[in-house]
Design a protein around this motif. Structure first.
Motif, short mmCIF file in Angstrom:
data_model
loop_
_atom_site.label_atom_id
_atom_site.label_comp_id
_atom_site.label_asym_id
_atom_site.label_seq_id
_atom_site.Cartn_x
_atom_site.Cartn_y
_atom_site.Cartn_z
N UNK A 174 -38.96 -34.35 -15.55
CA UNK A 174 -40.16 -33.91 -16.32
C UNK A 174 -40.71 -32.44 -16.38
N UNK A 175 -40.04 -31.56 -15.41
CA UNK A 175 -40.50 -30.17 -15.27
C UNK A 175 -40.26 -29.40 -16.29
N UNK A 176 -39.23 -29.58 -16.94
CA UNK A 176 -38.95 -28.51 -18.18
C UNK A 176 -39.65 -29.39 -19.43
N UNK A 177 -40.04 -30.33 -19.57
CA UNK A 177 -40.75 -31.01 -20.72
C UNK A 177 -42.27 -30.56 -20.66
N UNK A 178 -42.78 -30.20 -19.70
CA UNK A 178 -44.18 -29.59 -19.62
C UNK A 178 -44.58 -28.28 -19.43
N UNK A 200 -40.89 -27.27 -7.94
CA UNK A 200 -41.69 -26.49 -9.47
C UNK A 200 -42.00 -25.22 -9.27
N UNK A 201 -42.26 -24.74 -7.90
CA UNK A 201 -42.26 -23.30 -7.93
C UNK A 201 -41.11 -22.44 -8.31
N UNK A 202 -40.02 -22.96 -7.73
CA UNK A 202 -38.81 -22.22 -8.39
C UNK A 202 -38.47 -22.38 -9.73
N UNK A 203 -39.06 -23.47 -10.47
CA UNK A 203 -38.75 -23.54 -11.70
C UNK A 203 -39.95 -22.48 -12.51
N UNK A 204 -41.05 -22.53 -11.91
CA UNK A 204 -42.01 -21.71 -12.54
C UNK A 204 -41.51 -20.05 -12.65
N UNK A 205 -40.90 -19.54 -11.30
CA UNK A 205 -40.57 -18.30 -11.24
C UNK A 205 -39.21 -18.00 -12.31
N UNK A 206 -38.58 -19.25 -12.49
CA UNK A 206 -37.32 -18.79 -13.44
C UNK A 206 -37.79 -18.82 -14.90
N UNK A 207 -38.99 -19.77 -15.10
CA UNK A 207 -39.38 -19.63 -16.61
C UNK A 207 -39.94 -18.57 -17.00
N UNK A 208 -40.86 -17.94 -15.91
CA UNK A 208 -41.83 -16.64 -16.49
C UNK A 208 -41.49 -15.72 -15.44
N UNK A 209 -40.95 -14.53 -15.66
CA UNK A 209 -40.54 -13.45 -14.85
C UNK A 209 -41.47 -12.75 -14.02
#
Length: 363
Positions: A174-178, A200-209
């Motif tokens: 679900x993380x990538x979808x939201x 989720x924290x890791x996904x966020x810092x990967x998504x936004x530098x």
């Protein structure tokens, strides 16, 4: 806006004949045995052997010759496979059913099986005690903790692996979808409440530098997340806030653009959810966006999903904490309102079974 509380179309009618209903009752009466036989059919490779035979099928003697268990074990398990719908038997040949294929190969089914066997099975002998006392009475089968969250880092490896596999199966997809919705507006600072292992924290810092993430959770979980984060390229942009969210003196830091809670609030009772959200509201600014991602059993497209969530509620009752569940969305929306927040957007059908709520402090 108010939450859409349209009711699920399932569970509204009883269309079984008396004979059919009695058979369904027997499936429940022997449910524990059926579960273990299905698990053993997969574990010992019998479903795989039948699958390999394909449409031609395979007879009992051939199965017994190829299996790693006794001929007797093969016989009783294969006979059990018929009644639980995993195989058919025609002219002496066993063939895999569609249900058998799902039990053998489907990732969700396997995650559910392993979770229920490794985490829940022994503890559920104490479900009646848990209901009567309002405590996770079955947790004593795993360890001496007040809640399962205090003991996650100390669970036996197989139990912990199955718990994490179950948890991550339902959240990770679900993380990538939201992500685009969360980052639709600039996010300089994000507070991840109940960050668990930090995915989720890791996904966020990967998504936004540029985003800075603060992960808030119990000290034991912070230790796990910190260990997972150590070698990550974005580790310098993730900080940690050890906290017991239920403690009366607990407060959250302020100054965040986004507060994120995923599969977190279902770990608490109605009153505890309200208490936590009041603390979030106190730390939120006028423009802070508060995202809550949860699995509501009444918001599911498929009856199977609603069924799984209703039964998973009993894991919370018996092992996790004794007082929470997979909620009906109307119950949850009342908690949000009571905490001084309002829902401004709702997205159902996220990933396997999630709903994403965007909230704000009441204007």
């Amino acid at each position: 806006m108010a939450a859409d509380t349209a009711s699920t179309p399932f569970f509204t009618e009883d269309n079984l004949t008396a004979l059919e209903a009695r058979y369904e009752a027997q499936k429940l009466a022997f449910g524990a045995l059926a579960f273990q036989s299905a698990r053993c059919l997969r574990k010992f490779g019998l479903l795989a052997l039948v699958s390999k035979a394909g449409k031609a099928g395979i007879d009992l003697a051939s199965l017994q010759a190829q299996a790693s268990i006794s001929a007797y074990g093969v016989r009783v398990l294969m006979e059990a496979s018929l009644g639980i719908g995993l195989c058919t038997l025609n002219e002496g040949q066993y063939r895999l059913t569609k249900t058998g294929i799902f039990v053998m190969r489907d990732a969700m089914t396997i995650a559910n099986f392993d979770f229920n066997h490794d985490v829940n099975y022994q503890g559920f002998f104490h479900l009646d005690e848990a209901i009567e006392t309002g405590t996770p009475a079955g947790l004593k089968e795993l360890g001496n903790w007040a809640t399962i969250y205090e003991g996650l880092s100390s669970l036996p490896q197989q139990v912990r692996d199955s718990w994490l596999a179950f948890d991550h199966y339902y959240s990770d997809g679900s993380f990538g979808l939201v992500m685009k919705k969360v980052f639709a507006k600039p996010v300089a600072r994000l507070l991840d409440v109940g960050g668990n292992t930090g995915k989720w924290a890791r996904a966020c810092v990967e998504h936004d530098e540029k985003v800075q993430v603060t992960l808030a959770d119990l000290p034991q979980q912070i230790a796990l997340a910190g260990a997972e984060m150590k070698t990550h390229p974005g580790a310098s942009r993730v900080s940690f806030y050890p906290v017991n969210v239920l403690a009366a003196e607990t407060t959250f830091p302020n100054g965040f653009d986004v507060v994120w809670m995923s599969q977190f609030l279902d770990c608490f009772s109605d009153a505890e959810i309200i208490s936590i959200l009041k603390k979030v509201a106190a730390a939120a600014g006028e423009h802070t966006r508060i995202f809550i991602m949860e699995t509501f059993w009444d918001r599911q497209e498929y009856e199977a999903a609603a069924f799984c969530l209703q039964q998973t509620s009993l894991y919370f009752t018996c092992l996790a904490n004794g007082n929470s569940q997979m909620y009906h969305s109307e119950v949850f929306s009342k908690c949000i309102d009571a905490a001084g927040l309002e829902i401004v957007d709702q997205t159902d059908g996220v990933g396997v079974s999630h709903t994403l709520l965007e909230c704000r402090v009441k204007q």
